[in-house]
Write a protein that holds these residues in place. Structure first.
Motif, PDB file in Angstrom:
ATOM      1  N   UNK A  11       0.841  -1.200   0.000  1.00 42.44           N
ATOM      2  CA  UNK A  11       0.000   0.000   0.000  1.00 42.44           C
ATOM      3  C   UNK A  11       0.871   1.242   0.000  1.00 42.44           C
ATOM      4  N   UNK A  12       0.547   2.177  -0.876  1.00 42.41           N
ATOM      5  CA  UNK A  12       1.310   3.424  -0.982  1.00 42.41           C
ATOM      6  C   UNK A  12       0.522   4.612  -0.451  1.00 42.41           C
ATOM      7  N   UNK A  13       0.909   5.802  -0.865  1.00 43.51           N
ATOM      8  CA  UNK A  13       0.266   7.029  -0.393  1.00 43.51           C
ATOM      9  C   UNK A  13      -1.200   7.063  -0.805  1.00 43.51           C
TER      10      UNK A  13
ATOM     11  N   UNK B  59      -0.417  -0.517  -4.470  1.00 46.18           N
ATOM     12  CA  UNK B  59       0.624  -0.525  -5.494  1.00 46.18           C
ATOM     13  C   UNK B  59       0.792  -1.899  -6.124  1.00 46.18           C
ATOM     14  N   UNK B  60       0.573  -2.940  -5.287  1.00 41.03           N
ATOM     15  CA  UNK B  60       0.685  -4.296  -5.826  1.00 41.03           C
ATOM     16  C   UNK B  60      -0.093  -5.254  -4.934  1.00 41.03           C
ATOM     17  N   UNK B  61      -0.729  -6.230  -5.549  1.00 41.70           N
ATOM     18  CA  UNK B  61      -1.408  -7.282  -4.796  1.00 41.70           C
ATOM     19  C   UNK B  61      -1.111  -8.624  -5.455  1.00 41.70           C
ATOM     20  N   UNK B  62      -0.822  -9.620  -4.641  1.00 45.11           N
ATOM     21  CA  UNK B  62      -0.514 -10.946  -5.184  1.00 45.11           C
ATOM     22  C   UNK B  62      -1.772 -11.695  -5.605  1.00 45.11           C
ATOM     23  N   UNK B  63      -2.941 -11.150  -5.259  1.00 48.07           N
ATOM     24  CA  UNK B  63      -4.212 -11.772  -5.636  1.00 48.07           C
ATOM     25  C   UNK B  63      -5.126 -10.703  -6.229  1.00 48.07           C
TER      26      UNK B  63
ATOM     27  N   UNK C 211     -12.538   1.406  -3.462  1.00 44.42           N
ATOM     28  CA  UNK C 211     -12.792   1.129  -4.875  1.00 44.42           C
ATOM     29  C   UNK C 211     -11.755   0.106  -5.311  1.00 44.42           C
ATOM     30  N   UNK C 212     -11.638  -0.142  -6.586  1.00 42.95           N
ATOM     31  CA  UNK C 212     -10.760  -1.226  -7.043  1.00 42.95           C
ATOM     32  C   UNK C 212      -9.293  -0.998  -6.696  1.00 42.95           C
ATOM     33  N   UNK C 213      -8.914   0.248  -6.386  1.00 37.82           N
ATOM     34  CA  UNK C 213      -7.500   0.554  -6.195  1.00 37.82           C
ATOM     35  C   UNK C 213      -7.129   1.051  -4.800  1.00 37.82           C
ATOM     36  N   UNK C 214      -8.114   1.302  -3.944  1.00 40.69           N
ATOM     37  CA  UNK C 214      -7.811   1.922  -2.653  1.00 40.69           C
ATOM     38  C   UNK C 214      -8.214   1.033  -1.478  1.00 40.69           C
TER      39      UNK C 214
ATOM     40  N   UNK D 196      10.372   1.979   2.968  1.00 40.30           N
ATOM     41  CA  UNK D 196       9.099   2.696   3.059  1.00 40.30           C
ATOM     42  C   UNK D 196       7.905   1.988   2.461  1.00 40.30           C
ATOM     43  N   UNK D 197       8.037   0.702   2.133  1.00 40.64           N
ATOM     44  CA  UNK D 197       6.911  -0.038   1.587  1.00 40.64           C
ATOM     45  C   UNK D 197       6.022  -0.522   2.731  1.00 40.64           C
TER      46      UNK D 197
END
Length: 578
Positions: A5-7, A12-16, A70-73, A95-96
């Motif tokens: 998860x970023x700002x 930022x990335x999901x394995x699923x 939503x799909x990205x947050x 910082x990840x």
């Protein structure tokens, strides 16, 4: 599962793959019906949008829950209420911000980790960690009943609102909602029950046969290194299984034929739960060989019902004296409980002193302990005790700084106590039951820690009547099935039924010594504990804090050593702090 998860809470990335709303990762087998708290199957016609409106506090199963705005947050995540799955989280040196349900996957994202000595010693001695902790300071574990949120640059945890619905705490409610668990998940003829001979697994068996007309197989473990309580258990199990006309198998566990290497796979599955799990592994393997896909277990009743200990009379391993200190009457005698207005509080404090004298007589160390001065100290001591005894030593007073100093009502104190104690669900025996089943590809079900049962136990008070008769609803339900006369006949043993005149049994302490000193498994375990690759001062502190004739301590060291080997193989550096 792994999510970065970023700002702005952006993923930022999901394995699923994830979608808007509630994402369920794992298996769910029922929902808690609001108001009546029965467990019901999820209707096949329920849409994903309807499912996304449910709280994890309403869902039963082995799953973690991710909610997206939503799909990205990312909005929040939660582990299941039955304590089967975990959510780990942390922030790496670059910082990840990362969350996931696999400890080693999360660990692999760090180049350096930190051991905190007091937490490691707690783990070795107890086989689990304090709330939220793991082996390393950089990686935390979300608590049962909490939402994990990400706000800006840091994670925080918020409680679910568990007080929305009221529940009637009485015997009829217990019967109804416990029965609903077996009905919802479905107990079948081709299932198995890990059958100890005690009332917890005994109630599952009685319900299966006498209410649902199913005949699952009963499976009991028997130690070749003879321990009195184990002998009594399997003799009792045979007696009850015979009466119920259940097929009953007894699986022998011989520590001269076991290897410590068998524990390695359990460490992989449940890294935060050190446990002498060989018996459970053997039972699970036997289940697979028989073609059984689902196994039921009475585990967790002792830890949730009245908060334990529930042994009826033993002073040394539980018993009514320890339960007295957990009773409503005693807790309300503490000065920071707002309900302590009754003049009888002085009587309960006096009885508390008599309890200390009883421990002095039985164990020889009663003079070294005292009564807690506050509820905060009471709770802190209980969490740190290996004896389930909330009495501080005279020269020590472990206090958890995260517990508020504010005065509490008894109801609030009891729920706080339960919520912290319930973290046991994510450690200890229950997790190993699930891990052993998962390892061999079967499903384990612990009905006493189903989501609806957790709600019930959380609201259940422990009064003086429960001090003398713990788990009274379980006993009462069994007596309903059998009649009081038949129940007494089934659940009582004469000495000649389990012990011949020439036979003697090992005490728990002597049994541990015999396993450690005289068996192949014990010798291997001792050898492994000598191989910790850490600075000498850290190793010395660990050894000085442990009893090397205590199996739990040795197994805890083995677990810790296995984790260190995994860290080394991942190329991660380790720091230590006090």
């Amino acid at each position: 599962m792994e999510i970065i998860i970023g700002k702005g809470n952006k993923i930022e990335r999901s394995s699923i793959p994830l979608k808007k709303g509630l994402n369920v990762i794992g298996d769910i087998d029922g929902i808690v019906v609001p108001g009546i708290f029965e467990l019901r199957p999820i209707d096949k016609n329920v849409s994903s949008s309807e499912l996304s409106q449910l709280s994890p506090a309403q869902i039963n199963g082995a799953a973690v829950f991710i909610f997206l705005r939503d799909e990205n947050h990312f909005e929040w995540a939660s582990a299941d209420f039955s304590g089967i799955c975990d959510i780990f989280y942390g922030t790496t040196s670059d910082g990840k911000h990362i969350i996931g349900n696999n400890f080693f996957e999360i660990l692999s994202k760090f180049s350096s980790v930190t051991l905190e000595k007091k937490d490691i010693i707690f783990f070795i001695r107890h086989g689990c960690f304090p709330m939220g902790k793991t082996f390393f300071k950089e990686i935390s574990r979300s608590k049962i009943g909490n939402k994990l949120k990400f706000n800006g640059n840091f994670f925080e945890e918020n409680n679910f609102n568990l007080e929305k619905d009221k529940i009637d705490i009485n015997y009829e409610t217990f019967k109804r909602i416990f029965t609903s668990v077996l009905e919802c998940i479905g107990i079948e003829n081709d299932d198995a029950i890990f059958f100890s001979g005690g009332v917890d697994s005994g109630l599952i068996a009685a319900l299966s046969i006498l209410k649902f007309s199913k005949h699952p197989i009963a499976i009991t473990e028997r130690y070749n290194q003879v321990l009195k309580c184990n002998r009594m258990d399997w003799v009792l199990a045979e007696k009850i299984a015979d009466f119920l006309e259940m097929k009953h198998l007894i699986i022998d566990v011989d520590f001269n034929k076991e290897s410590v290497i068998s524990l390695v796979n359990v460490v992989e599955n449940v890294p935060l739960s050190a446990h002498l799990s060989l018996g459970l592994l053997d039972l699970s393997q036997k289940v697979v060989e028989m073609g059984i896909k689902k196994v039921w277990c009475g585990q967790n009743a002792d830890h949730l019902y009245n908060l334990g200990p529930t042994a009826k009379s033993s002073i040394s391993r539980g018993g009514f004296i320890k339960r007295f200190y957990l009773s409503k009457e005693y807790i309300c005698s503490l000065p920071d409980i707002s309900d302590n207005k009754t003049p009888l509080r002085f009587l309960y404090q006096t009885v508390g002193e008599l309890g200390i004298l009883a421990f002095k007589t039985k164990r020889g160390w009663g003079w070294n302990v005292r009564q807690p001065k506050t509820f905060k100290e009471f709770l802190s001591v209980y969490e740190n005790s290996e004896e389930c005894l909330p009495l501080p030593f005279k020269d020590k007073s472990p206090i958890d700084k995260n517990i508020s100093n504010n005065s509490l009502s008894y109801s609030a104190a009891k729920k706080l106590f339960f919520d912290r104690k319930a973290q046991y669900l994510t450690s200890g025996d229950s997790r190993v039951v699930y891990a052993a089943a998962e390892k061999v590809g079967i499903k384990a079900i612990l009905p006493y820690s189903a989501t609806n049962m957790i709600f019930f136990f959380r609201h259940l008070e422990m009064n003086l009547g429960d001090v003398l008769k713990p788990k009274k609803f379980i006993y009462r339900y069994l007596k309903e099935f059998y009649s009081k006369k038949q129940y007494k006949k089934l659940y009582s043993l004469k000495k000649k039924e389990y012990q011949s005149k020439s036979e003697s049994f090992l005490t728990w302490s002597d049994w541990q010594k015999a396993i450690i000193q005289d068996t192949k498994f014990g010798q291997e375990l001792k050898e492994e504990t000598e191989k910790i690759n850490l600075p000498s001062d850290f190793v010395k502190r660990i050894k000085n804090s442990c009893d090397f004739l205590n199996i739990q301590h040795l197994v805890g060291i083995f677990w810790f050593k296995s984790i260190l080997e995994k860290v080394k193989n991942l190329g991660i550096s380790i720091k230590t702090i006090e």
